[in-house]
Design a protein around this motif. Structure first.
Motif, PDB file in Angstrom:
ATOM      1  N   UNK A  64       0.710  -1.191   0.024  1.00 31.54           N
ATOM      2  CA  UNK A  64      -0.043   0.117   0.254  1.00 31.54           C
ATOM      3  C   UNK A  64       0.893   1.108  -0.125  1.00 31.54           C
ATOM      4  N   UNK A  65       1.704   1.349  -1.230  1.00 33.53           N
ATOM      5  CA  UNK A  65       2.488   2.602  -1.304  1.00 33.53           C
ATOM      6  C   UNK A  65       1.890   3.734  -1.929  1.00 33.53           C
ATOM      7  N   UNK A  66       0.859   3.819  -2.378  1.00 36.17           N
ATOM      8  CA  UNK A  66       0.160   4.916  -3.223  1.00 36.17           C
ATOM      9  C   UNK A  66       0.112   6.279  -2.278  1.00 36.17           C
ATOM     10  N   UNK A  67      -0.292   6.219  -1.370  1.00 31.80           N
ATOM     11  CA  UNK A  67      -0.049   7.492  -0.476  1.00 31.80           C
ATOM     12  C   UNK A  67       1.296   8.443  -0.777  1.00 31.80           C
ATOM     13  N   UNK A  68       2.338   7.441  -0.975  1.00 30.04           N
ATOM     14  CA  UNK A  68       3.960   8.315  -1.117  1.00 30.04           C
ATOM     15  C   UNK A  68       4.411   8.570  -2.454  1.00 30.04           C
ATOM     16  N   UNK A  69       3.658   7.988  -3.621  1.00 29.12           N
ATOM     17  CA  UNK A  69       4.306   8.224  -4.988  1.00 29.12           C
ATOM     18  C   UNK A  69       3.534   9.291  -5.612  1.00 29.12           C
ATOM     19  N   UNK A  70       2.499  10.230  -5.256  1.00 28.05           N
ATOM     20  CA  UNK A  70       1.850  11.125  -5.609  1.00 28.05           C
ATOM     21  C   UNK A  70       2.707  12.063  -6.471  1.00 28.05           C
ATOM     22  N   UNK A  71       3.712  12.707  -5.577  1.00 26.85           N
ATOM     23  CA  UNK A  71       4.630  13.669  -6.101  1.00 26.85           C
ATOM     24  C   UNK A  71       5.515  13.004  -7.470  1.00 26.85           C
ATOM     25  N   UNK A  72       5.729  11.923  -7.633  1.00 23.63           N
ATOM     26  CA  UNK A  72       6.515  11.485  -8.471  1.00 23.63           C
ATOM     27  C   UNK A  72       5.491  11.283 -10.146  1.00 23.63           C
ATOM     28  N   UNK A  73       4.099  11.069  -9.963  1.00 22.21           N
ATOM     29  CA  UNK A  73       3.601  10.814 -11.135  1.00 22.21           C
ATOM     30  C   UNK A  73       3.703  11.971 -12.241  1.00 22.21           C
ATOM     31  N   UNK A  74       3.860  12.898 -12.088  1.00 21.03           N
ATOM     32  CA  UNK A  74       4.162  14.021 -13.107  1.00 21.03           C
ATOM     33  C   UNK A  74       5.143  13.855 -14.071  1.00 21.03           C
ATOM     34  N   UNK A  75       6.501  13.555 -13.161  1.00 26.25           N
ATOM     35  CA  UNK A  75       7.736  13.285 -14.086  1.00 26.25           C
ATOM     36  C   UNK A  75       8.156  11.995 -14.621  1.00 26.25           C
ATOM     37  N   UNK A  76       7.770  10.826 -13.757  1.00 24.81           N
ATOM     38  CA  UNK A  76       8.022   9.510 -13.998  1.00 24.81           C
ATOM     39  C   UNK A  76       7.128   9.454 -15.321  1.00 24.81           C
ATOM     40  N   UNK A  77       7.884   8.304 -16.160  1.00 21.49           N
ATOM     41  CA  UNK A  77       7.090   8.008 -17.428  1.00 21.49           C
ATOM     42  C   UNK A  77       5.767   7.042 -16.976  1.00 21.49           C
ATOM     43  N   UNK A  78       6.004   6.234 -16.264  1.00 19.48           N
ATOM     44  CA  UNK A  78       4.894   5.320 -15.886  1.00 19.48           C
ATOM     45  C   UNK A  78       4.851   5.135 -14.124  1.00 19.48           C
ATOM     46  N   UNK A  79       3.579   4.968 -13.573  1.00 19.96           N
ATOM     47  CA  UNK A  79       3.599   4.781 -12.127  1.00 19.96           C
ATOM     48  C   UNK A  79       2.376   3.862 -11.895  1.00 19.96           C
ATOM     49  N   UNK A  80       2.492   2.520 -11.516  1.00 19.11           N
ATOM     50  CA  UNK A  80       1.756   1.585 -11.322  1.00 19.11           C
ATOM     51  C   UNK A  80       1.670   1.110  -9.793  1.00 19.11           C
ATOM     52  N   UNK A  81       0.443   0.808  -9.332  1.00 19.77           N
ATOM     53  CA  UNK A  81       0.405   0.239  -8.099  1.00 19.77           C
ATOM     54  C   UNK A  81      -0.285  -1.255  -8.080  1.00 19.77           C
ATOM     55  N   UNK A  82       0.565  -2.031  -7.328  1.00 20.53           N
ATOM     56  CA  UNK A  82       0.067  -3.399  -7.153  1.00 20.53           C
ATOM     57  C   UNK A  82      -0.232  -3.620  -5.847  1.00 20.53           C
ATOM     58  N   UNK A  83      -1.542  -4.240  -5.438  1.00 19.70           N
ATOM     59  CA  UNK A  83      -1.844  -4.354  -3.878  1.00 19.70           C
ATOM     60  C   UNK A  83      -1.997  -5.635  -3.854  1.00 19.70           C
ATOM     61  N   UNK A  84      -1.755  -6.513  -2.690  1.00 16.58           N
ATOM     62  CA  UNK A  84      -1.984  -7.700  -2.473  1.00 16.58           C
ATOM     63  C   UNK A  84      -3.434  -8.060  -2.535  1.00 16.58           C
ATOM     64  N   UNK A  85      -3.634  -9.616  -2.989  1.00 16.34           N
ATOM     65  CA  UNK A  85      -4.973  -9.893  -3.120  1.00 16.34           C
ATOM     66  C   UNK A  85      -5.668 -10.183  -1.566  1.00 16.34           C
ATOM     67  N   UNK A  86      -4.680 -10.597  -0.706  1.00 16.45           N
ATOM     68  CA  UNK A  86      -5.251 -10.549   0.651  1.00 16.45           C
ATOM     69  C   UNK A  86      -5.701  -9.238   1.209  1.00 16.45           C
ATOM     70  N   UNK A  87      -5.268  -8.176   0.766  1.00 13.86           N
ATOM     71  CA  UNK A  87      -5.319  -6.762   1.293  1.00 13.86           C
ATOM     72  C   UNK A  87      -6.590  -6.224   0.546  1.00 13.86           C
ATOM     73  N   UNK A  88      -6.651  -6.594  -0.670  1.00 19.45           N
ATOM     74  CA  UNK A  88      -7.797  -5.541  -1.723  1.00 19.45           C
ATOM     75  C   UNK A  88      -7.126  -4.603  -2.330  1.00 19.45           C
ATOM     76  N   UNK A  89      -7.875  -4.138  -3.232  1.00 23.26           N
ATOM     77  CA  UNK A  89      -7.431  -2.993  -4.238  1.00 23.26           C
ATOM     78  C   UNK A  89      -8.197  -1.591  -3.826  1.00 23.26           C
ATOM     79  N   UNK A  90      -7.973  -0.793  -4.090  1.00 18.40           N
ATOM     80  CA  UNK A  90      -8.510   0.537  -4.307  1.00 18.40           C
ATOM     81  C   UNK A  90      -8.358   1.445  -5.638  1.00 18.40           C
ATOM     82  N   UNK A  91      -9.286   2.280  -6.351  1.00 19.73           N
ATOM     83  CA  UNK A  91      -8.973   2.647  -7.347  1.00 19.73           C
ATOM     84  C   UNK A  91      -7.967   3.952  -6.965  1.00 19.73           C
ATOM     85  N   UNK A  92      -6.962   3.984  -7.688  1.00 20.04           N
ATOM     86  CA  UNK A  92      -5.932   5.037  -7.525  1.00 20.04           C
ATOM     87  C   UNK A  92      -5.366   5.398  -8.748  1.00 20.04           C
TER      88      UNK A  92
END
Length: 252
Positions: A45-73
């Motif tokens: 669950x690393x999405x709270x920390x990578x927001x500032x990188x989305x503008x400059x990075x070529x691609x940002x993808x989030x992978x969330x474990x099946x046991x945890x569940x996923x949210x739209x991000x």
């Protein structure tokens, strides 16, 4: 058992969660800059920390474990998050230049297998930052936050685990010195600067950077030893000014 994604989202909407986000986000920017032109994977669950990188990075993808569940991000743009089995990430080999793991390792049933998947999807000489609860910190000893669940780690334990997955530790640092008490979150910045000088061993979080090894050789019956991570906060220097990388130091 992993924390539910709703529990994690609720925590990061709280004062303590925002403090944790700010401290880790700062360390990430110190280590990787704005990740300009790079492909980045956020695991656990690393999405709270990578927001500032989305503008400059070529691609940002989030992978969330099946046991945890996923949210739209992210909430305000097309979805970049996917539900991923941690022992078989649905990405091709050597796809990502950077991998950030938060809330991933502590509750994994197979930590080495998890990290070997990180190794597989990293490009040659790619870098990963693994963020875990520090065994000596207050945050690992309270169940009121997600960092109080699963296995916390010492620096040596995490470095050994990374080497077992053919990821060579290249640096480390600590973060989150404020006690895990909601009303103290407003003073998180002051605790961060004082803690790095006065009680560095009692930080709540340990962050370790590792580089992908593509030709690791381990002699039979004996583990190869390499340089210890040395992203050590300099004594007397505020956390905001600590350089994220340092020259390797050989073990005696």
């Amino acid at each position: 058992m992993r924390r539910d994604v709703l529990e994690l989202r609720q925590f990061y909407a709280s004062d303590l969660g925002r403090a944790a986000r700010a401290m880790v986000e700062r360390k990430l920017l110190e280590a990787w800059g704005d990740a300009h032109g790079l492909d980045l994977l956020a695991l656990g669950y690393a999405t709270p920390f990578v927001g500032p990188l989305r503008e400059a990075a070529r691609r940002v993808v989030a992978g969330m474990p099946a046991q945890q569940g996923v949210e739209v991000w992210p909430a305000e743009a097309p979805n970049l998050a996917a539900l991923t089995p941690e022992d078989a990430l649905p990405f091709q080999n050597a796809l990502f230049d950077r991998v950030l793991v938060v809330h991933g390792l502590e509750e994994s049933p197979d930590p080495v297998g998890y990290l070997r998947e990180v190794w597989r999807v990293l490009a040659p000489s790619g870098k990963a930052i693994i963020t875990v609860a520090s065994r000596n910190g207050l945050w690992a000893n309270t169940e009121k936050t997600p960092f109080g669940h699963g296995r916390p780690y010492t620096r040596g334990q995490l470095a050994e685990l990374l080497r077992d997955a053919d990821l060579e530790p290249s640096g480390w640092t600590r973060a989150l010195y404020v006690p895990p008490v909601a009303w103290m979150a407003r003073w998180a910045e002051g605790f961060e600067q004082a803690g790095s000088r006065l009680w560095p061993g009692f930080a709540g979080l340990l962050l370790m950077e590792a580089v992908k090894q593509t030709f690791a050789v381990k002699p039979q019956g004996r583990r190869a030893r390499a340089a210890r991570p040395v992203l050590l906060p300099a004594p007397g220097v505020p956390a905001t000014s600590v350089s994220p990388l340092a020259s390797p130091r050989r073990r005696p």
